[in-house]
Each structure stands twice: as C-alpha cells, then as structure tokens.
Design a protein around this motif. Structure first.
Motif, PDB file in Angstrom:
ATOM      1  N   SER A  22       1.109  -3.477   9.459  1.00 17.50           N
ATOM      2  CA  SER A  22       1.288  -1.800   8.898  1.00 17.50           C
ATOM      3  C   SER A  22       1.961  -1.126  10.084  1.00 17.50           C
ATOM      4  O   SER A  22       1.572  -1.043  11.181  1.00 17.50           O
ATOM      5  N   ALA A  23       3.195  -0.618   9.789  1.00 11.61           N
ATOM      6  CA  ALA A  23       3.810   0.577  10.805  1.00 11.61           C
ATOM      7  C   ALA A  23       3.811   1.928  10.202  1.00 11.61           C
ATOM      8  O   ALA A  23       4.409   2.887  10.520  1.00 11.61           O
ATOM      9  N   SER A  24       2.818   2.165   9.287  1.00 11.54           N
ATOM     10  CA  SER A  24       3.297   3.405   8.562  1.00 11.54           C
ATOM     11  C   SER A  24       2.314   4.550   9.165  1.00 11.54           C
ATOM     12  O   SER A  24       2.577   5.789   8.801  1.00 11.54           O
ATOM     13  N   THR A  25       1.500   4.235  10.289  1.00  7.63           N
ATOM     14  CA  THR A  25       0.879   5.318  10.998  1.00  7.63           C
ATOM     15  C   THR A  25       1.277   5.222  12.420  1.00  7.63           C
ATOM     16  O   THR A  25       2.135   4.345  12.747  1.00  7.63           O
ATOM     17  N   CYS A  26       0.764   6.168  13.190  1.00 13.02           N
ATOM     18  CA  CYS A  26       0.983   5.897  14.759  1.00 13.02           C
ATOM     19  C   CYS A  26       0.354   4.726  15.298  1.00 13.02           C
ATOM     20  O   CYS A  26       0.918   4.323  16.416  1.00 13.02           O
ATOM     21  N   ARG A  27      -0.643   4.308  14.742  1.00 10.27           N
ATOM     22  CA  ARG A  27      -1.235   3.125  15.267  1.00 10.27           C
ATOM     23  C   ARG A  27      -0.841   1.802  14.487  1.00 10.27           C
ATOM     24  O   ARG A  27      -1.325   1.738  13.214  1.00 10.27           O
ATOM     25  N   ASP A  85      -9.292   1.204   6.293  1.00 12.24           N
ATOM     26  CA  ASP A  85      -9.760   1.462   5.233  1.00 12.24           C
ATOM     27  C   ASP A  85      -8.648   1.781   4.042  1.00 12.24           C
ATOM     28  O   ASP A  85      -7.910   2.594   4.038  1.00 12.24           O
ATOM     29  N   THR A  86      -8.611   1.001   3.086  1.00 11.96           N
ATOM     30  CA  THR A  86      -7.840   1.502   1.918  1.00 11.96           C
ATOM     31  C   THR A  86      -8.717   1.771   0.617  1.00 11.96           C
ATOM     32  O   THR A  86      -8.599   1.961  -0.596  1.00 11.96           O
ATOM     33  N   GLN A  87      -9.987   2.388   0.897  1.00 12.95           N
ATOM     34  CA  GLN A  87     -10.961   2.845   0.013  1.00 12.95           C
ATOM     35  C   GLN A  87     -10.274   3.927  -0.883  1.00 12.95           C
ATOM     36  O   GLN A  87     -10.665   4.084  -2.015  1.00 12.95           O
ATOM     37  N   GLN A  88      -9.652   4.727  -0.192  1.00  8.51           N
ATOM     38  CA  GLN A  88      -9.080   5.711  -0.998  1.00  8.51           C
ATOM     39  C   GLN A  88      -7.280   5.487  -1.515  1.00  8.51           C
ATOM     40  O   GLN A  88      -6.487   6.300  -1.980  1.00  8.51           O
ATOM     41  N   VAL A  89      -6.912   4.202  -1.278  1.00 16.41           N
ATOM     42  CA  VAL A  89      -5.721   3.889  -1.454  1.00 16.41           C
ATOM     43  C   VAL A  89      -5.579   2.736  -2.501  1.00 16.41           C
ATOM     44  O   VAL A  89      -6.441   1.471  -2.159  1.00 16.41           O
ATOM     45  N   THR A  90      -4.898   2.555  -3.575  1.00 13.96           N
ATOM     46  CA  THR A  90      -4.935   1.400  -4.478  1.00 13.96           C
ATOM     47  C   THR A  90      -3.759   0.454  -3.980  1.00 13.96           C
ATOM     48  O   THR A  90      -2.714   0.931  -3.621  1.00 13.96           O
ATOM     49  N   ILE A  91      -4.340  -0.456  -4.006  1.00 12.12           N
ATOM     50  CA  ILE A  91      -3.388  -1.693  -3.719  1.00 12.12           C
ATOM     51  C   ILE A  91      -2.213  -1.844  -4.742  1.00 12.12           C
ATOM     52  O   ILE A  91      -2.694  -1.920  -5.949  1.00 12.12           O
ATOM     53  N   MET A 104       0.886  -1.003  -0.006  1.00 11.14           N
ATOM     54  CA  MET A 104      -0.160  -0.024  -0.056  1.00 11.14           C
ATOM     55  C   MET A 104       0.879   1.190  -0.163  1.00 11.14           C
ATOM     56  O   MET A 104       0.983   2.031   1.019  1.00 11.14           O
ATOM     57  N   PRO A 105       1.603   1.380  -1.233  1.00 16.42           N
ATOM     58  CA  PRO A 105       2.525   2.505  -1.088  1.00 16.42           C
ATOM     59  C   PRO A 105       2.108   4.000  -0.730  1.00 16.42           C
ATOM     60  O   PRO A 105       2.707   4.825  -0.522  1.00 16.42           O
ATOM     61  N   GLU A 106       0.709   4.282  -1.076  1.00 20.99           N
ATOM     62  CA  GLU A 106       0.092   5.582  -0.724  1.00 20.99           C
ATOM     63  C   GLU A 106      -0.299   5.667   0.768  1.00 20.99           C
ATOM     64  O   GLU A 106      -0.702   6.854   0.917  1.00 20.99           O
ATOM     65  N   GLY A 107      -0.043   4.868   1.464  1.00 25.77           N
ATOM     66  CA  GLY A 107      -0.266   4.541   2.950  1.00 25.77           C
ATOM     67  C   GLY A 107      -1.637   3.980   3.092  1.00 25.77           C
ATOM     68  O   GLY A 107      -2.541   3.887   2.101  1.00 25.77           O
ATOM     69  N   LEU A 108      -2.335   3.959   4.500  1.00 24.97           N
ATOM     70  CA  LEU A 108      -3.636   3.650   4.500  1.00 24.97           C
ATOM     71  C   LEU A 108      -3.931   4.470   5.718  1.00 24.97           C
ATOM     72  O   LEU A 108      -3.287   5.266   6.558  1.00 24.97           O
ATOM     73  N   GLU A 109      -5.287   4.314   6.044  1.00 25.01           N
ATOM     74  CA  GLU A 109      -5.956   5.099   7.197  1.00 25.01           C
ATOM     75  C   GLU A 109      -6.409   3.990   8.130  1.00 25.01           C
ATOM     76  O   GLU A 109      -7.083   3.066   7.569  1.00 25.01           O
ATOM     77  N   VAL A 110      -6.072   4.329   9.456  1.00 19.77           N
ATOM     78  CA  VAL A 110      -6.346   3.356  10.624  1.00 19.77           C
ATOM     79  C   VAL A 110      -7.281   4.247  11.609  1.00 19.77           C
ATOM     80  O   VAL A 110      -6.964   5.394  11.824  1.00 19.77           O
ATOM     81  N   GLY A 111      -8.666   3.807  11.963  1.00 14.30           N
ATOM     82  CA  GLY A 111      -9.355   4.622  12.543  1.00 14.30           C
ATOM     83  C   GLY A 111     -10.199   3.510  13.547  1.00 14.30           C
ATOM     84  O   GLY A 111     -10.244   2.568  13.584  1.00 14.30           O
TER      85      GLY A 111
END
Length: 346
Positions: free
Chosen positions: A301-306, A274-280, A199-206
């Motif tokens: 994933s370690a790309s976010t603080c979570r 959610d990868t809805q805005q991110v292309t695998i 997921m090179p564009e990053g992802l969203e964890v919430g």
C-alpha cells in the motif's frame, strides 16, 4: 477465481448430538468472524417461515449450535450463547468452540518439564473437554519451537485463561469449526495478496506505542520463587519494563523463555493495518474461507504517508452479509485485520 465480497450465506441450527433443529430458510443478516488467540463470534438474523417458527422456538443457549456456510462451504460453527425472539425475526448469537474452555478447569494435576508449548496447549484443550466433549479436534500445524515447564492443579484456574497465557509465551491458536489449530508465532505462510486497488476506500496504518516493552520480567509460581527476564534499554525507544506473574511456570528457564517470547513481539512499536472500517473490493482475488488467523497476507500500500510492502499476519477476519430476502441475495462485506508477525517485529 475466488473473490471477496460475492458470497452468499446459509445457516442451520443443530442440537449438540448433531440433529437438525432448524434451517434458516430466510436469513436476512449473517455475520461471522475468526480471531487469533481468542474466541470468535457469529450472528444470524432469521425470518421465520412456515413451520420454521416452532422449530426456532426450541433453540437454546449451549444446547444448540449455529453452523454457517458460505457458497455451500462450511466456514463457522459454535455453541449458541444467546437467543432473542421478537415479532417476525429471531436473532441468534454464538461463539466458537473455545468459549467452552472459559467454563472449564483442569481436571487432573499435571506437570510438564521442558516440553514444547504445543504439547502443553494440546493437553489443556483435551483435558478441558475430557468430561464433556461437544466434539473437538486438535491439529498441530507446527511446533512452537519454545520449550517450557508448567504445572497445573485440578480445579484451579480456568482452562481458557491457561491457554491464553501459553499464547502469550510463544504459541498461537485459532479455532475453525470444531478444530483447534496450534501453530508457532513464527508461522508466516501467505494465503493471498492485497494492494490499494483491493481496498478502494483506503486503509488505516497505525503504530501502537502502548504495546512497546523492551524488557520483560516473568515470575513463576510462589512455591518456585523463580524469575526470568529478557531485554533492556533500547537505543531508539529507551527502557520500557513490564512485569507479570505466570503461576503455572515452575523453573527459571521457562520463565526466561516466556520473557523472550513476550519481548519478541513487543520490542518494537508494532505497525498494524486495519481494514475494519473498510470493505475489501468484491473483485479482490481472495479466497475468503482461506482467511485464517495465524496465516498471512502480502500487503502492498502506498495510499498513506506510511508506505507498506510486507507480509503481515492475519489477526482477525469479519464477514457480514445483509439485506437478503427470499428472492434477492444480500450484500457481503469482508474485513481483515493484519499485523506484523513476531519474525517481522524481530
């Protein structure tokens, strides 16, 4: 090795009896999805060529089916629910087979006493299609492991609503083609892995605090007068109570089981990726046709603080191909939504 993001789609429109109405020789845009405990949709944008225009002019909602293939493999099928004809193109919108159940009601009186929810769900689906079946099958991947008593009255309530209420009480369903898959909420079989490199564009964890409920109260039918509850004050989150009436429930044990099933998935603040805005990444080793809601992905994933290292249940899939023409294949994007499964939340 199968990878995401490198597929090419074809589509055709069939009559309800299976006869070919039209083949999308020039498919300029294609989109299809899969959904857990709901109805998925698809879209095809077709550029008419040759005598295809006359055939495309005969497509009609409900009497036609849109069938989509990815690299020659059957991935989506469902009734057409909207068609728009404009200069040089035809747009077809369709929904999966479960959309029919929103337009069906129970066709006989039926009472279940202390049976697995998968048996009730199977009956609801089969009864909904009994008078007019466009072609469906039901496959029970595994028993719900939750028993209950339910009563249904002929002509009362939409079958789709009844099925959705069962899905909130301890069983999952998803539709692939003409098949309804029934599986327990605890089903957690992995079909692949995703990491930050995929997921090179990053992802969203919430997390979704509004989804937290620490105590559920479920009331049965008015005639039964039964009420069941489960949960209480959480030492971390406090007390969050929710009431719901499920009129098809006929005894206290079933009301309590329904309350337990609801609390199992809401007792902690759920974490979603959610990868809805991110292309695998197109290089991700994911077999797209095997991305079925109700199954799982191992996500690291370690790309976010979570930070996340967890097996997460697939709740939605969306595949889109755009930009193709007669000579050049389009560009495909694959998006996946995953969330903590009931067993993980518990």
């Amino acid at each position: 090795m199968s990878v995401a993001g490198c597929g090419t789609h074809t589509a055709q429109v069939l009559d309800r009896n299976g006869a070919t109405v039209a083949v999308a020789n020039v498919l300029t845009e294609c989109e299809w999805s899969r959904v857990l405990d709901g109805t998925s949709s698809a879209r095809a944008l077709i550029q008419p060529d040759g005598d295809c225009c006359n055939r495309l002019g005969t497509i009609g909602s409900w009497r036609s089916r849109l069938v989509i293939f990815r690299d020659g493999q059957y991935v989506w099928d469902g009734p057409v629910t909207s068609v728009t004809w404009s200069l040089g193109q035809v747009e077809i919108l369709a929904e999966d087979l479960s959309v029919w159940l929103n337009d069906r009601v129970p066709h006989e009186n039926k009472t279940f006493t202390n049976v697995d929810l998968s048996e009730i769900a199977e009956w609801l689906i089969d009864d909904g299609f009994a008078p007019d079946d466009p072609g469906h099958t039901v496959q029970i991947i595994g028993k719900a492991g939750v028993s209950g008593s339910r009563s249904y009255t002929a002509g009362v309530g939409q079958t789709g609503d009844h099925l959705d209420q069962l899905a909130e009480a301890g069983i999952d369903y998803t539709v692939i083609g003409s098949t309804f898959l029934l599986l327990p909420e605890t089903h957690l079989v992995s079909v692949g892995r995703l990491s930050d490199v995929d997921m090179p564009e990053g992802l969203e964890v919430g997390d979704d605090g509004k989804a937290l409920v620490t105590r559920w109260i479920v009331e049965g039918s008015d005639d039964s007068g039964v009420i069941g509850s489960d949960g209480g004050t959480d030492p971390v989150y406090g007390l969050h109570e929710r009431y719901i009436q499920m009129t098809e429930i006929t005894d206290a044990a079933s009301a309590t089981q329904a309350a337990k099933a609801r609390r199992r998935t809401s007792a902690q603040v759920p974490v979603f990726i959610d990868t809805q805005q991110v292309t695998i990444s197109p290089l991700a080793a994911i077999d797209v046709p095997n991305l079925v809601p109700g199954w799982a992905l191992d996500v690291t994933s370690a790309s976010t603080c979570r930070k996340v290292t967890q097996r997460l249940k697939i709740t939605g899939v969306k595949v889109t191909e755009t930009g193709g023409d007669e000579n050049t294949p389009g560009t495909e994007s694959v998006q996946v939504q995953v969330a903590a499964a009931a067993t993980e939340v518990a």
